[in-house]
Design a protein around this motif. Structure first.
Motif, PDB file in Angstrom:
ATOM      1  N   LYS B 115      28.594  -2.542 -76.212  1.00 44.25           N
ATOM      2  CA  LYS B 115      29.982  -2.825 -75.793  1.00 44.25           C
ATOM      3  C   LYS B 115      30.220  -2.349 -74.371  1.00 44.25           C
ATOM      4  O   LYS B 115      31.001  -2.929 -73.617  1.00 44.25           O
ATOM      5  CB  LYS B 115      30.964  -2.132 -76.740  1.00 44.25           C
ATOM      6  N   GLY B 116      29.528  -1.253 -74.005  1.00 43.02           N
ATOM      7  CA  GLY B 116      29.675  -0.689 -72.664  1.00 43.02           C
ATOM      8  C   GLY B 116      28.867  -1.425 -71.614  1.00 43.02           C
ATOM      9  O   GLY B 116      28.870  -1.024 -70.443  1.00 43.02           O
ATOM     10  N   GLY B 117      28.106  -2.456 -72.012  1.00 47.32           N
ATOM     11  CA  GLY B 117      27.383  -3.271 -71.032  1.00 47.32           C
ATOM     12  C   GLY B 117      25.876  -3.195 -71.084  1.00 47.32           C
ATOM     13  O   GLY B 117      25.186  -3.783 -70.256  1.00 47.32           O
ATOM     14  N   MET B 118      25.307  -2.467 -72.050  1.00 49.63           N
ATOM     15  CA  MET B 118      23.842  -2.410 -72.138  1.00 49.63           C
ATOM     16  C   MET B 118      23.297  -3.758 -72.588  1.00 49.63           C
ATOM     17  O   MET B 118      23.825  -4.378 -73.510  1.00 49.63           O
ATOM     18  CB  MET B 118      23.416  -1.310 -73.109  1.00 49.63           C
ATOM     19  N   LYS B 119      22.228  -4.216 -71.935  1.00 48.31           N
ATOM     20  CA  LYS B 119      21.661  -5.531 -72.240  1.00 48.31           C
ATOM     21  C   LYS B 119      20.973  -5.520 -73.604  1.00 48.31           C
ATOM     22  O   LYS B 119      20.313  -4.536 -73.973  1.00 48.31           O
ATOM     23  CB  LYS B 119      20.632  -5.902 -71.175  1.00 48.31           C
ATOM     24  N   ASN B 120      21.091  -6.671 -74.337  1.00 44.73           N
ATOM     25  CA  ASN B 120      20.434  -6.802 -75.638  1.00 44.73           C
ATOM     26  C   ASN B 120      18.922  -6.616 -75.519  1.00 44.73           C
ATOM     27  O   ASN B 120      18.283  -6.035 -76.402  1.00 44.73           O
ATOM     28  CB  ASN B 120      20.713  -8.187 -76.233  1.00 44.73           C
ATOM     29  N   SER B 121      18.357  -7.130 -74.422  1.00 37.19           N
ATOM     30  CA  SER B 121      16.906  -7.027 -74.241  1.00 37.19           C
ATOM     31  C   SER B 121      16.478  -5.554 -74.183  1.00 37.19           C
ATOM     32  O   SER B 121      15.461  -5.179 -74.774  1.00 37.19           O
ATOM     33  CB  SER B 121      16.476  -7.757 -72.978  1.00 37.19           C
ATOM     34  N   LEU B 122      17.273  -4.725 -73.511  1.00 40.34           N
ATOM     35  CA  LEU B 122      16.911  -3.307 -73.396  1.00 40.34           C
ATOM     36  C   LEU B 122      17.088  -2.578 -74.732  1.00 40.34           C
ATOM     37  O   LEU B 122      16.305  -1.693 -75.065  1.00 40.34           O
ATOM     38  CB  LEU B 122      17.727  -2.621 -72.293  1.00 40.34           C
ATOM     39  N   ILE B 123      18.116  -2.977 -75.494  1.00 39.16           N
ATOM     40  CA  ILE B 123      18.307  -2.366 -76.830  1.00 39.16           C
ATOM     41  C   ILE B 123      17.082  -2.690 -77.692  1.00 39.16           C
ATOM     42  O   ILE B 123      16.539  -1.824 -78.385  1.00 39.16           O
ATOM     43  CB  ILE B 123      19.596  -2.886 -77.513  1.00 39.16           C
ATOM     44  N   ALA B 124      16.621  -3.964 -77.608  1.00 37.29           N
ATOM     45  CA  ALA B 124      15.458  -4.375 -78.402  1.00 37.29           C
ATOM     46  C   ALA B 124      14.217  -3.581 -77.995  1.00 37.29           C
ATOM     47  O   ALA B 124      13.431  -3.168 -78.854  1.00 37.29           O
ATOM     48  CB  ALA B 124      15.215  -5.874 -78.230  1.00 37.29           C
ATOM     49  N   VAL B 125      14.070  -3.329 -76.681  1.00 43.63           N
ATOM     50  CA  VAL B 125      12.911  -2.556 -76.201  1.00 43.63           C
ATOM     51  C   VAL B 125      12.962  -1.129 -76.753  1.00 43.63           C
ATOM     52  O   VAL B 125      11.960  -0.608 -77.249  1.00 43.63           O
ATOM     53  CB  VAL B 125      12.867  -2.537 -74.643  1.00 43.63           C
ATOM     54  N   VAL B 126      14.144  -0.515 -76.694  1.00 44.72           N
ATOM     55  CA  VAL B 126      14.274   0.864 -77.205  1.00 44.72           C
ATOM     56  C   VAL B 126      13.928   0.901 -78.694  1.00 44.72           C
ATOM     57  O   VAL B 126      13.141   1.732 -79.138  1.00 44.72           O
ATOM     58  CB  VAL B 126      15.708   1.418 -76.990  1.00 44.72           C
ATOM     59  N   LEU B 127      14.507  -0.038 -79.460  1.00 45.88           N
ATOM     60  CA  LEU B 127      14.296  -0.017 -80.914  1.00 45.88           C
ATOM     61  C   LEU B 127      12.822  -0.285 -81.267  1.00 45.88           C
ATOM     62  O   LEU B 127      12.295   0.285 -82.208  1.00 45.88           O
ATOM     63  CB  LEU B 127      15.213  -1.033 -81.610  1.00 45.88           C
ATOM     64  N   TYR B 128      12.153  -1.163 -80.495  1.00 42.13           N
ATOM     65  CA  TYR B 128      10.740  -1.457 -80.774  1.00 42.13           C
ATOM     66  C   TYR B 128       9.865  -0.238 -80.511  1.00 42.13           C
ATOM     67  O   TYR B 128       8.941   0.050 -81.269  1.00 42.13           O
ATOM     68  CB  TYR B 128      10.257  -2.635 -79.925  1.00 42.13           C
ATOM     69  N   ASN B 129      10.187   0.477 -79.435  1.00 38.45           N
ATOM     70  CA  ASN B 129       9.351   1.630 -79.061  1.00 38.45           C
ATOM     71  C   ASN B 129       9.587   2.867 -79.917  1.00 38.45           C
ATOM     72  O   ASN B 129       8.943   3.889 -79.695  1.00 38.45           O
ATOM     73  CB  ASN B 129       9.543   1.962 -77.578  1.00 38.45           C
ATOM     74  N   ARG B 130      10.477   2.752 -80.895  1.00 34.10           N
ATOM     75  CA  ARG B 130      10.627   3.853 -81.865  1.00 34.10           C
ATOM     76  C   ARG B 130       9.306   4.084 -82.592  1.00 34.10           C
ATOM     77  O   ARG B 130       9.056   5.131 -83.169  1.00 34.10           O
ATOM     78  CB  ARG B 130      11.698   3.506 -82.905  1.00 34.10           C
ATOM     79  N   ASN B 131       8.462   3.042 -82.581  1.00 36.37           N
ATOM     80  CA  ASN B 131       7.168   3.119 -83.261  1.00 36.37           C
ATOM     81  C   ASN B 131       6.142   3.934 -82.485  1.00 36.37           C
ATOM     82  O   ASN B 131       5.178   4.428 -83.062  1.00 36.37           O
ATOM     83  CB  ASN B 131       6.628   1.687 -83.425  1.00 36.37           C
ATOM     84  N   VAL B 132       6.349   4.030 -81.149  1.00 37.19           N
ATOM     85  CA  VAL B 132       5.394   4.774 -80.313  1.00 37.19           C
ATOM     86  C   VAL B 132       5.936   6.188 -80.164  1.00 37.19           C
ATOM     87  O   VAL B 132       6.821   6.429 -79.359  1.00 37.19           O
ATOM     88  CB  VAL B 132       5.256   4.121 -78.916  1.00 37.19           C
ATOM     89  N   LYS B 133       5.448   7.078 -80.982  1.00 38.50           N
ATOM     90  CA  LYS B 133       6.010   8.422 -80.990  1.00 38.50           C
ATOM     91  C   LYS B 133       4.944   9.454 -80.630  1.00 38.50           C
ATOM     92  O   LYS B 133       3.970   9.626 -81.366  1.00 38.50           O
ATOM     93  CB  LYS B 133       6.578   8.762 -82.371  1.00 38.50           C
ATOM     94  N   VAL B 134       5.167  10.129 -79.506  1.00 40.61           N
ATOM     95  CA  VAL B 134       4.215  11.162 -79.071  1.00 40.61           C
ATOM     96  C   VAL B 134       4.066  12.216 -80.167  1.00 40.61           C
ATOM     97  O   VAL B 134       2.959  12.654 -80.487  1.00 40.61           O
ATOM     98  CB  VAL B 134       4.721  11.825 -77.756  1.00 40.61           C
TER      99      VAL B 134
END
Lengths: 133, 173
Positions: B115-134
């Motif tokens: 709602k504050g203006g974050m792009k959908n593409s960036l949200i998808a990138v963040v959610l996908y990388n939840r799988n890569v956990k140091v």
């Protein structure tokens, strides 16, 4: 510290529950694994991704479950797609995702992630085989 | 019932993971009457595996503690806006790797950011990388080995970008 303890409180019962479930189901289904998971480059990751899509939780739990399935005779292709879909595809969480992020976003994200689980699993295994690792 | 006692009652309610464990335990108790040998074997095997992975779990939670201690999620959120450009993609990858939390916690946060203006593409990138956990890498290496963990992590990082592009394109209004 409190956040880490909360993480532990969530993760430990889930890990024990998953271990109990996998170790209960493995002896029952183990004899069918070689027939279902034949090493087919499309069917194995497809079935793995289906299994991962209906499960959810932190990635750590998927490694524990995937590791035990692998030890039980499920192919690495299927297990790779399983652990990928576990975190990236969330059928159980889809209604919640739709509420907060919108129907279009949630559905497309889950569809794309399902197919990416299969593609990434295939690429990972091909790369490991190619490198002889 | 007043507000305070309602809050106390909420706190006493079992968490989802405890409920899940409870359901599995009930299933075990039920099946123990039919096939005690199967249940005994499964309990034994679970105990064996749990003891085996205990040092890995200690290491994992140690790393989680260090990350939680030094990470400021608000700092990451500031760099993921509409005008973020290439840096936004980079921050989205880093945020996905570092941010921990179940989807029901993350979705409301990203709903606000959207709602504050974050792009959908960036949200998808963040959610996908939840799988890569140091923090979970030791467990992945323990179960699947170092070469598998490195190759899979590389593909996950790469495909998180493709994922962002595709989801961003398809979810465009």
């Amino acid at each position: 510290m409190r956040k880490t303890i909360n993480n532990m409180k969530t993760a430990i019962p889930m890990i024990i529950g998953v271990l109990l479930l996998v170790n209960l189901l493995n002896p029952l289904f183990q004899k069918f694994y070689p027939k279902i998971f034949t090493g087919n480059y499309f069917l194995d990751p497809f079935l793995g991704a289906l299994g991962g899509s209906v499960s959810f939780g932190i990635p750590l739990t998927s490694y524990v479950a995937g590791g035990e399935l692998l030890a039980g005779g499920v192919s690495l292709l299927a297990v790779t797609a399983f652990i990928l879909a576990w975190t990236t595809v969330g059928l159980a969480m889809l209604p919640l995702e739709i509420i907060y992020l919108g129907k279009r976003f949630a559905i497309w994200r889950n569809v794309v992630n399902f197919f990416f689980s299969i593609i990434v699993a295939i690429l990972t295994i091909i790369t490991l085989n190619f490198l002889g690792l | 019932m007043n507000k305070k006692s309602l809050e106390q009652l909420k706190k006493k309610r079992l968490s989802n993971s405890m409920r899940f464990l409870l359901v599995v335990v009930i299933l075990y108790i039920g099946l123990a009457f039919g096939d005690p040998a199967l249940i005994k074997g499964a309990v034994w095997k679970t105990g064996e595996v749990f003891v085996q992975i205990l040092p890995i779990l200690v290491l994992v939670f140690g790393v989680i503690y260090v990350i939680n201690h030094y990470l400021d999620p608000q700092k990451i959120e500031r760099h993921l806006g509409e005008e973020s450009g290439f840096r936004g993609w980079l921050y989205a990858v880093i945020a996905g790797i570092l941010i921990a939390g179940p989807p029901y916690v993350l979705y409301p946060i990203f709903g606000d950011l959207q709602k504050g203006g974050m792009k959908n593409s960036l949200i998808a990138v963040v959610l996908y990388n939840r799988n890569v956990k140091v923090q979970f890498l030791p467990a992945m290496i323990y179960y699947f080995g170092l070469p598998f963990s490195v190759v899979l992590s590389f593909y996950m990082l790469l495909f998180s970008l493709f994922n962002g592009m595709l989801v961003g394109f398809f979810s465009k209004k």
